[in-house]
Motif scaffolding. Sequence first.
Motif, PDB file in Angstrom:
ATOM      1  N   LYS A  29      74.287  32.320  56.451  1.00 48.12           N
ATOM      2  CA  LYS A  29      75.239  33.167  57.165  1.00 48.12           C
ATOM      3  C   LYS A  29      74.727  34.601  57.268  1.00 48.12           C
ATOM      4  CE  LYS A  29      79.458  30.653  56.074  1.00 48.12           C
ATOM      5  NZ  LYS A  29      80.766  30.718  55.427  1.00 48.12           N
ATOM      6  N   GLY A  30      74.103  35.090  56.193  1.00 49.47           N
ATOM      7  CA  GLY A  30      73.541  36.438  56.211  1.00 49.47           C
ATOM      8  C   GLY A  30      72.401  36.559  57.211  1.00 49.47           C
ATOM      9  N   ALA A  31      71.525  35.541  57.237  1.00 53.77           N
ATOM     10  CA  ALA A  31      70.402  35.554  58.187  1.00 53.77           C
ATOM     11  C   ALA A  31      70.924  35.499  59.617  1.00 53.77           C
ATOM     12  CB  ALA A  31      69.471  34.371  57.912  1.00 53.77           C
ATOM     13  N   HIS A  32      71.891  34.674  59.867  1.00 52.46           N
ATOM     14  CA  HIS A  32      72.478  34.562  61.200  1.00 52.46           C
ATOM     15  C   HIS A  32      73.115  35.885  61.626  1.00 52.46           C
ATOM     16  CE1 HIS A  32      74.515  32.755  64.617  1.00 52.46           C
ATOM     17  NE2 HIS A  32      75.653  33.255  64.172  1.00 52.46           N
ATOM     18  N   ASN A  33      73.853  36.497  60.715  1.00 51.15           N
ATOM     19  CA  ASN A  33      74.498  37.773  61.031  1.00 51.15           C
ATOM     20  C   ASN A  33      73.483  38.878  61.304  1.00 51.15           C
ATOM     21  OD1 ASN A  33      77.078  36.729  60.886  1.00 51.15           O
ATOM     22  ND2 ASN A  33      77.328  37.231  58.724  1.00 51.15           N
ATOM     23  N   ARG A  34      72.382  38.911  60.529  1.00 58.24           N
ATOM     24  CA  ARG A  34      71.336  39.919  60.780  1.00 58.24           C
ATOM     25  C   ARG A  34      70.728  39.737  62.161  1.00 58.24           C
ATOM     26  NH1 ARG A  34      70.234  38.812  55.488  1.00 58.24           N
ATOM     27  NH2 ARG A  34      68.575  37.349  55.997  1.00 58.24           N
ATOM     28  N   LEU A  35      70.414  38.515  62.538  1.00 53.84           N
ATOM     29  CA  LEU A  35      69.818  38.266  63.849  1.00 53.84           C
ATOM     30  C   LEU A  35      70.784  38.629  64.975  1.00 53.84           C
ATOM     31  CD1 LEU A  35      67.934  34.939  63.126  1.00 53.84           C
ATOM     32  CD2 LEU A  35      66.967  37.216  63.382  1.00 53.84           C
ATOM     33  N   ARG A  36      72.059  38.329  64.805  1.00 51.80           N
ATOM     34  CA  ARG A  36      73.056  38.705  65.819  1.00 51.80           C
ATOM     35  C   ARG A  36      73.171  40.220  65.930  1.00 51.80           C
ATOM     36  NH1 ARG A  36      78.496  36.567  64.853  1.00 51.80           N
ATOM     37  NH2 ARG A  36      78.840  37.360  66.938  1.00 51.80           N
TER      38      ARG A  36
END
Length: 59
Positions: A29-36
């Motif tokens: 979730k953290g990786a996804h949020n950073r990319l977004r």
Amino acid sequence: MCGTAGSRGGQYRSGTPWMDLPEHFGSWKGAHNRLRKWAADGTWAKVFTALLTGNIHRL
């Protein structure tokens, strides 16, 4: 022809499902949020522009 195109469609799936990311990226979730966030704030546009123009030292 349609059967060929349909059967090849599955071959072109790329990427890794978020939940299968290696642990060194942190939570999925953290990786996804950073990319977004990077997409929204223009970070990716800056990276790609720098790579295309050869100005990677400016990043």
